[in-house]
Design an enzyme around this catalytic site. Structure first.
Site, PDB file in Angstrom:
ATOM      1  CB  SER A  53      22.597   8.548  62.635  1.00  0.00           C
ATOM      2  OG  SER A  53      21.370   7.880  62.438  1.00  0.00           O
ATOM      3  CG  HIS A  98      23.223   4.353  59.368  1.00  0.00           C
ATOM      4  ND1 HIS A  98      22.795   5.560  58.853  1.00  0.00           N
ATOM      5  CD2 HIS A  98      22.996   4.427  60.705  1.00  0.00           C
ATOM      6  CE1 HIS A  98      22.325   6.315  59.826  1.00  0.00           C
ATOM      7  NE2 HIS A  98      22.448   5.653  60.968  1.00  0.00           N
ATOM      8  CG  ASP A 114      22.360   5.101  55.653  1.00  0.00           C
ATOM      9  OD1 ASP A 114      21.753   4.216  56.272  1.00  0.00           O
ATOM     10  OD2 ASP A 114      22.775   6.144  56.171  1.00  0.00           O
TER      11      ASP A 114
END
Length: 216
Positions: free
Chosen positions: A119, A194, A160
C-alpha cells in the site's frame, strides 16, 4: 510509542540463517508497523537473505482527519487527481535510500537488495527505486500506486476497496514507459481485498529467490 515525530524505532529485522549475502527492505502500509511484515517474511525466508522492515514515523494524516499514526508521508486523498505530499514523499525516499546505503556499507551490494512494500509502503518503494542512483535487484510492490507519477513488479488484489485495481493497472502502464516491459510482472489475485494472501506470499518468495540466488 515514545520519541518525537521526526524519529521512528529501529527496524524489525529477520536475520539471515547464515551469512547474509542479500537483503530485502520491506515497507508497511499506513497506520501499521514493520512487525507484522517481519513475521510474514520470516514465514517465507531464504537462508542467505536478511529482511529489514522499518517503521514509519508517526505524523498527522490529512485523509484520516489529521489523526496521528505511522505514515511514510501525508495522504491528502485517494483519487488519481488528489494533491500529493511531494515534500514528504521525497523526504521519505531519502530515508529509505539511506537504509539501502547502510546495507551497502554492511557489505551487501545494492544489486543484491530488493526493495518492497504494501500500500503506502509499496508506493514509496516504487518511487524510491525509480529515483535512486543505486542499482537494485528488484521491487515488490503490493496493492499500491506510483506517487508523483507525472514527475517521473506490482501485485494487486482484484477486490481491493481502498486502492482500486485500476491504480495498479495504471501504475504498470506508466512503469512500462520508464523501464523495459519485459522486466515488469503484474499479478492479480481474485477476491483478495486490501491485504496479502498465501498465494501472493509464495509468489514473493519465488521472486526473491530468483532475483537473489545464493552466492557460491
Amino acid at each position: 510509542m515514545c520519541g518525537n515525530n521526526m524519529s521512528a524505532p529501529l527496524p524489525a529485522i529477520v536475520p539471515a540463517a547464515r551469512k547474509a549475502t542479500a537483503a530485502v527492505i520491506f515497507l508497511h502500509g499506513l497506520g501499521d508497523t514493520g512487525h507484522g511484515w517481519a513475521e510474514a517474511m520470516a514465514g517465507i525466508r531464504t537462508p542467505h537473505v536478511k529482511y529489514i522492515c522499518p517503521h514509519a514515523p508517526v505524523m498527522p494524516v490529512s485523509l484520516n482527519m489529521n489523526m496521528a499514526m505511522p505514515s511514510w508521508f501525508d495522504i491528502i486523498g485517494l483519487s488519481p487527481e488528489a494533491e500529493e505530499d511531494e515534500t514528504g514523499i521525497k523526504k521519505a525516499a531519502e530515508s529509505i535510500k539511506a537504509l539501502i546505503d547502510q546495507e551497502v556499507k554492511n557489505g551487501i551490494p545494492s544489486d543484491r537488495i530488493i526493495l518492497g512494500g504494501f500500500s503506502q509502503g509499496g508506493a514509496l518503494s516504487l518511487y524510491t527505486a525509480l529515483t535512486t542512483h543505486q542499482k537494485l535487484a528488484g521491487v515488490v510492490a503490493l496493492s499500491c500506486w506510483l506517487p508523483l507519477r507525472n514527475s517521473l513488479s506490482q501485485c494487486h488484489g482484484e477486490a481491493d476497496p481502498l486502492v482500486p485495481l485500476m491504480f495498479g493497472r495504471l501504475t504498470v502502464e506508466k512503469l512500462k514507459t520508464l523501464l523495459n516491459p519485459a522486466n515488469i510482472t503484474f499479478k492479480t489475485y481474485p477476491r483478495m481485498p486490501h491485504s496479502a494472501c498465501p498465494e501472493e506470499m509464495l509468489d514473493i518468495k519465488q521472486f526473491i529467490e530468483k532475483q537473489l540466488p545464493p552466492v557460491n
